[in-house]
Enzyme design. Structure first.
Site, PDB file in Angstrom:
ATOM      1  N   ASP A 139      22.390  17.697  24.463  1.00 53.37           N
ATOM      2  CA  ASP A 139      22.351  19.675  23.747  1.00 53.37           C
ATOM      3  C   ASP A 139      20.570  19.528  22.742  1.00 53.37           C
ATOM      4  OD1 ASP A 139      25.496  19.336  24.066  1.00 53.37           O
ATOM      5  OD2 ASP A 139      25.432  19.644  22.361  1.00 53.37           O
ATOM      6  N   ASP A 168      24.216  17.298  28.803  1.00 60.94           N
ATOM      7  CA  ASP A 168      24.744  18.780  28.545  1.00 60.94           C
ATOM      8  C   ASP A 168      22.749  19.145  28.123  1.00 60.94           C
ATOM      9  OD1 ASP A 168      27.208  18.693  29.545  1.00 60.94           O
ATOM     10  OD2 ASP A 168      27.759  19.102  27.541  1.00 60.94           O
TER      11      ASP A 168
END
Length: 302
Positions: A135, A156
């Site tokens: 992230d 991600d």
């Protein structure tokens, strides 16, 4: 708020960790900007490593934070596990610009660790390096523009529900196997959000997917992008939920390199038509002509 009348002149604030500026810390410079700010403010950060968490609050729009080159102007912190608490830099103010900065979360490989969170409308980043593992970039909400940036992570590492154009950016995966580069969070067909990558390149080690759907209507497209063989042949992943295959919008247009071969791509991703590409690969998708601004040409110190 109508914004600055003079879009060429900015108030200059110098940050120098060695004490030769107006402030030693970047956050001190931000704190010195008045609430409901209505003029361009240019925070010039001298080379150095700044170990601090930075927040640009919602009531302080029109701030630019700029180094001279990203490789020697580094903002770093070490915090993880919480998506909203971990960011090294959090942007909540509209009309923000970041230039020539490295923003790095050194938390490592044991979970969520955001380097940059952008939760504001009309934010632009030029020549920045944004580095973490999971992230890395929480591209959360609003309209954003990233130009010539380097973004690194494994899982991600570009995520959120903003409407963003990434132009000539370098995405580098450190995933060993099967990590996803993007996790776009569009939840309904009506939302005008998504990640558009134009030009640029994808490199890395191991293997990774171009994206997986954080939201049911996740939208990500790549155009004219160099893809190394780090990209899995299937290209995209449904995050273990086949029902999302019917609602996501994943597309590619005239990408090249060994990872761009669409022969084994999942059937629920698409090759974009020229008409679709013409509409998508332009600053108009973020309304950029109305708010992207050149760097100021005049400075005042009071």
């Amino acid at each position: 708020m109508n914004g600055p009348r003079d879009k060429r002149t900015a108030r200059l604030i110098r940050v120098d960790g060695s004490g030769n500026g107006d402030f030693k810390k970047i956050q001190q410079a931000i704190d010195s900007v008045p609430s409901q700010n209505n003029e361009l403010v240019f925070i010039w950060v001298k080379p150095g490593t700044y170990r601090e968490k930075i927040v640009v609050p919602e009531d302080k729009p029109y701030i630019t934070i700029s180094g001279s080159k990203a490789s020697d102007t580094i903002i770093t912190w070490n915090q993880g596990r919480d998506l909203l608490q971990s960011p090294v830099v959090s942007i909540f103010a509209s009309d923000f610009v970041g230039r020539f900065l490295t923003i790095k979360n050194t938390f490592g490989t044991s979970g969520i660790a955001v380097a940059l969170r952008v939760s504001a409308d009309r934010a632009a980043f030029y020549g920045c390096r944004i580095i973490s593992f999971q992230d890395t970039l929480l591209d959360d909400s609003g309209r954003h523009y990233f130009n010539n940036c380097y973004i690194e992570g494994a899982t991600d590492f570009i995520c959120g529900n903003a409407a963003s154009l990434y132009e000539r950016c370098h995405l580098h995966s450190t995933s060993d196997r099967g990590g996803a580069m993007t996790a776009q969070h569009r939840n309904t067909a009506e939302e005008n959000t998504g990640f558009v990558f134009l030009g640029g390149k994808i490199t890395g080690s191991g293997s990774m997917f171009l994206g997986r759907p954080w939201g049911d209507f996740s939208k990500v497209v790549f155009g004219y992008t160099y893809m190394s063989n780090v990209v899995e042949p299937e290209g995209w992943n449904d995050w273990g939920d086949p029902t999302k295959q019917r609602t996501v919008s994943y597309g590619e247009y005239k990408c090249y390199g060994p990872g761009a071969n669409r022969a084994k791509r999942v059937v629920w991703s698409r090759s974009l038509s020229t008409d679709e590409a013409t509409k998508l690969f332009t600053k108009d998708i973020i309304g950029g002509r109305a708010w992207l601004r050149p760097a100021p040409s005049h400075f005042k110190t009071h």
